[in-house]
Design an enzyme around this catalytic site. Structure first.
Site, PDB file in Angstrom:
ATOM      1  N   CYS B  41       0.805  -1.217   0.000  1.00 20.09           N
ATOM      2  CA  CYS B  41       0.000   0.000   0.000  1.00 20.09           C
ATOM      3  C   CYS B  41       0.840   1.270   0.000  1.00 20.09           C
ATOM      4  CB  CYS B  41      -0.970   0.019   1.180  1.00 20.09           C
ATOM      5  SG  CYS B  41      -0.144  -0.112   2.745  1.00 20.09           S
ATOM      6  N   ASP B  43       2.617   2.600   2.453  1.00 15.29           N
ATOM      7  CA  ASP B  43       2.647   3.329   3.730  1.00 15.29           C
ATOM      8  C   ASP B  43       4.056   3.268   4.316  1.00 15.29           C
ATOM      9  OD1 ASP B  43      -0.627   2.283   5.031  1.00 15.29           O
ATOM     10  OD2 ASP B  43      -0.061   3.701   3.456  1.00 15.29           O
ATOM     11  N   CYS B  67      -2.623   5.339   5.636  1.00 12.20           N
ATOM     12  CA  CYS B  67      -4.054   5.398   5.935  1.00 12.20           C
ATOM     13  C   CYS B  67      -4.302   5.615   7.426  1.00 12.20           C
ATOM     14  CB  CYS B  67      -4.727   4.114   5.485  1.00 12.20           C
ATOM     15  SG  CYS B  67      -4.147   2.659   6.375  1.00 12.20           S
ATOM     16  N   CYS B 110      -1.871  -3.136   8.650  1.00 16.26           N
ATOM     17  CA  CYS B 110      -1.438  -1.903   9.327  1.00 16.26           C
ATOM     18  C   CYS B 110      -0.913  -2.213  10.732  1.00 16.26           C
ATOM     19  CB  CYS B 110      -2.587  -0.903   9.428  1.00 16.26           C
ATOM     20  SG  CYS B 110      -3.160  -0.309   7.838  1.00 16.26           S
TER      21      CYS B 110
END
Lengths: 127, 139
Positions: B41, B43, B67, B110
């Site tokens: 993603c 991140d 996010c 995450c």
């Protein structure tokens, strides 16, 4: 035209649009090529080995998070463009010599830059 | 979306008002810095810990670009490591973070990133304490 035919047409149209968008963008195109070759995109956390690269990404993000400054935004935009072009060339070369693992690594880098590109776009939109 | 009915207010707060955002002096001997990224993603997460002479984590900071779930996970991670010893902090699992924040399945990575960030920070701290390393620096 029958309901069924219309439905098929819509589905095909949608699929063609999706295919076109996927192939147009180097990152999504590269990831799709990986998929076609049975290689999953990178999932593992990047850490020590990539600390120089991650530090660079962090620094760009930090600059971007500062209050809007046209010059800095332009500077970052140019930098990202150059980086993405470089990476696209490297990914192309990797695929050409069938080095899928290298392509996978490079595409992961492109993803980080793609996120920054999105943030740049959002910054440009007048709030 | 956020399961606000299940999540107590203080948890939602990690999304809206993350704690411990910032930096510690990465050159300080008792500061460990972990820098990790999620390639799927894009991140990036930096987590830092300050450890006292008794091996206890007395301060922690993070900077996360990604996010809301990634930000909340790292915010919670910095809260949780404070007051723990290095070995205790190494036991923090991503599943605990995910459960505490009511993360949906699609955002479980995450919490994994936050666990990896904690481990990276503590590994960096340990490396800096290595007497062998200091010796070669003196030579």
């Amino acid at each position: 035209r029958s309901q069924k035919e219309q439905c098929y047409s819509e589905q095909h149209s949608s699929l063609i649009n999706k295919a076109y968008q996927t192939l147009l963008n180097p990152l999504s195109r590269g990831l799709y090529l990986l998929e076609l070759n049975g290689v999953e995109p990178a999932q593992e956390t990047d850490c020590d080995a990539d600390s120089v690269f991650l530090t660079e990404i962090m620094e760009i993000n930090e600059k971007l998070a500062e209050p809007k400054n046209e010059d800095i935004l332009e500077e970052i935009e140019t930098l990202i463009k150059v980086k993405q072009e470089e990476l696209t060339k490297e990914v192309t070369a990797a695929f050409e010599r069938d080095d899928l693992q290298e392509a996978k690594k490079l595409l992961a880098k492109m993803k980080y830059f793609a996120n920054i590109e999105d943030k740049l776009k959002n910054k440009k939109i007048p709030s | 979306g956020l399961c606000v009915t299940r999540c107590p207010r203080q948890v939602v707060d990690h999304y809206e008002n993350p704690r411990n955002v910032g930096s510690l002096d990465r050159n300080a001997k008792n500061v460990g810095t972990g820098l990790v990224g999620a390639p799927a993603c894009g991140d990036v997460m930096k987590l830092q810990v300050e450890v006292d002479e008794n091996g206890k984590i007395v301060d922690a900071r993070f900077k996360t670009f990604g996010c809301g779930s990634a930000i909340a996970s790292s915010s919670l991670a910095t809260e949780w490591v404070k007051g723990k010893t290095v070995d205790e902090a190494l036991k923090i699992k991503n599943t605990d973070i995910a459960k505490e924040l009511c993360l949906p399945p699609v955002k479980l990575h995450c919490s994994m990133l936050a666990e990896d960030a904690i481990k990276a920070a503590l590994a960096d701290y340990k490396l800096k304490q290595d007497p062998g390393r200091e010796e070669s620096a003196k030579a």
